[in-house]
Design an enzyme around this catalytic site. Sequence first.
Site, PDB file in Angstrom:
ATOM      1  N   SER A   1      -0.784  33.732  51.340  1.00 50.32           N
ATOM      2  CA  SER A   1      -2.303  34.327  51.016  1.00 50.32           C
ATOM      3  C   SER A   1      -3.175  33.743  51.278  1.00 50.32           C
ATOM      4  O   SER A   1      -4.693  34.311  51.511  1.00 50.32           O
ATOM      5  CB  SER A   1      -2.404  34.865  49.718  1.00 50.32           C
ATOM      6  OG  SER A   1      -2.910  33.473  48.972  1.00 50.32           O
ATOM      7  N   LYS A   2      -2.819  31.868  52.037  1.00 51.59           N
ATOM      8  CA  LYS A   2      -4.658  32.045  52.438  1.00 51.59           C
ATOM      9  C   LYS A   2      -5.319  31.880  54.007  1.00 51.59           C
ATOM     10  O   LYS A   2      -4.442  32.762  54.401  1.00 51.59           O
ATOM     11  CB  LYS A   2      -4.050  30.031  52.419  1.00 51.59           C
ATOM     12  CG  LYS A   2      -4.249  29.414  51.262  1.00 51.59           C
ATOM     13  CD  LYS A   2      -4.305  29.768  49.622  1.00 51.59           C
ATOM     14  CE  LYS A   2      -4.842  29.040  48.779  1.00 51.59           C
ATOM     15  NZ  LYS A   2      -3.584  29.634  47.771  1.00 51.59           N
ATOM     16  N   HIS A   3      -5.930  31.772  54.298  1.00 55.80           N
ATOM     17  CA  HIS A   3      -6.295  31.581  55.518  1.00 55.80           C
ATOM     18  C   HIS A   3      -5.444  31.461  56.750  1.00 55.80           C
ATOM     19  O   HIS A   3      -5.462  32.727  57.566  1.00 55.80           O
ATOM     20  CB  HIS A   3      -7.176  30.707  56.049  1.00 55.80           C
ATOM     21  CG  HIS A   3      -8.640  30.570  54.989  1.00 55.80           C
ATOM     22  ND1 HIS A   3      -8.608  30.366  53.242  1.00 55.80           N
ATOM     23  CD2 HIS A   3      -9.930  31.353  55.275  1.00 55.80           C
ATOM     24  CE1 HIS A   3      -9.879  30.284  53.264  1.00 55.80           C
ATOM     25  NE2 HIS A   3     -10.525  31.343  54.212  1.00 55.80           N
TER      26      HIS A   3
ATOM     27  N   GLN B   1       0.714  28.742  51.507  1.00 54.85           N
ATOM     28  CA  GLN B   1       0.893  29.850  51.012  1.00 54.85           C
ATOM     29  C   GLN B   1       0.576  30.908  51.711  1.00 54.85           C
ATOM     30  O   GLN B   1      -0.655  31.145  52.360  1.00 54.85           O
ATOM     31  CB  GLN B   1       0.245  29.670  49.183  1.00 54.85           C
ATOM     32  CG  GLN B   1       1.560  30.486  48.914  1.00 54.85           C
ATOM     33  CD  GLN B   1       0.411  31.959  48.280  1.00 54.85           C
ATOM     34  OE1 GLN B   1      -1.083  31.948  48.619  1.00 54.85           O
ATOM     35  NE2 GLN B   1       1.147  32.606  47.827  1.00 54.85           N
TER      36      GLN B   1
ATOM     37  N   ARG C   1      -1.624  38.511  61.431  1.00 55.73           N
ATOM     38  CA  ARG C   1      -1.388  37.814  60.812  1.00 55.73           C
ATOM     39  C   ARG C   1      -0.031  36.768  61.965  1.00 55.73           C
ATOM     40  O   ARG C   1      -0.315  35.344  61.820  1.00 55.73           O
ATOM     41  CB  ARG C   1      -0.844  37.327  59.654  1.00 55.73           C
ATOM     42  CG  ARG C   1      -1.969  38.098  58.363  1.00 55.73           C
ATOM     43  CD  ARG C   1      -1.651  37.532  56.919  1.00 55.73           C
ATOM     44  NE  ARG C   1      -1.722  36.253  56.993  1.00 55.73           N
ATOM     45  CZ  ARG C   1      -1.979  35.475  55.578  1.00 55.73           C
ATOM     46  NH1 ARG C   1      -1.307  35.618  54.715  1.00 55.73           N
ATOM     47  NH2 ARG C   1      -2.853  34.415  55.696  1.00 55.73           N
TER      48      ARG C   1
END
Length: 443
Positions: A231-233, A229, A58
């Site tokens: 967990s978002k893309h 946040q 990420r």
Amino acid sequence: MTPRGHLSRRHFLAASSGALGANTLRGQEAGDDPAPDGRLAIDGGPKAVRESPPRPRRWGEPERERLEAMLGQDSLFYWKGPQTGLLVERFREACPLEYVMTCSSGTAALHIAVAAAGIAPGDEVITSPVTDIGTVIGVLYQQAVPVFADLGRNTYNLDPEDVARRITPRTRAIIAVHLAGNPCDLDALKALADEHGLALIEDCAQAWGARYRGRPIGTIGHIACFSLQDSKHVTCGDGGVVASNEERYGPRLQRFGDKGFDRLGSSGLFESFATNYRMSEPQAAVASAQLTRLEGIAARRARLGDLLTEGIAGLPGIEPHAVRADDRCTYWFSMFRLRPGAMRCDRAEFVRALVAEGVPATAGYIPLPLYGNPVFREHGFFAGRWPVKELGLTTMDYEAVSCPEAEAILESGVRVAIHEGMDEAYIRGVAAAVRKVASHYSA
């Protein structure tokens, strides 16, 4: 409502069948259908999905570069900060809106939007009952009243006809939640908003990179709210963005995210009251780097989610996630429904069987619609009390609220994880697993 897809189910199955033995994913045949003995993995048969995909990486050099630049600054405050400026610039490339305020969370973005829209005590705001509570926290803190409307059967988004039924003289806004990255019917909702003089706020927390009829999500309503946040893309751990093209609302966004202080003004006086939702430069540095990844993430999730829908379309008893053909859903998750009475098992058993096949599946999304939670049923928002109800500014009774389709969605939905670390062969395996389990339990 036509589910989006590039292949018919017949062509998909033919392609999957032709690929057996040729397309492998870490030793597994892609799109493999049930073994001749028909045994489920939960009963000792072979798994349809034998290995999990790697988690996506990420962050890396783009984020490191921005953080190193940030460390050379004299200040980490957002106002005129170079990282915040770059974040705003890159946000506008993805979502071309003039007025942009970075903030501390998606919840903060929604609170800023509600405040900027002038929502006052006793005002009503119509929204979805199947969403994170952050959608309505700002409504409640403005002493306004969330009004929950029912959802489309397979879109899981607001049903414009039910929204229209719930509009009253006290209604001031609609918050359209693009659940799981699937765009709402924005033309219909915008027409209702315009007809009744309402603000249309788009909750895009789960919809980074989504498109409605070719247009970027967030550009159709009056105010757009995004979450960063974890967990978002795209993410900076926690953060948000609120933006608008509307002269009525746009100039207010900065003030309502910065304690009511107008940093472009000259008086130094507070003319409005608000809390502190500012984002810092370190957060902006990471978020600006993340936005360089957005299109790749959005396009990949869209393709994978659509491929899963194609792979399970037409199965008896299965109702896939419905996405309009001219929209792009960016699948924060995919969810299909089990048709009542169509399976010789309940949802819990179906999900256990899917998980045994190697599918990242869970039952439903949230336990109950928001109005079913104790804090709503007891009207206990502020130290166990709700001042607007005690003062007679609303007659709302959440114990009496019912949205039958929303409740049925939560009772029958099966959620499947989608992320950019997956590939098409893996998703074909997931689709094969759903076919295998559905075939076994089909009534």
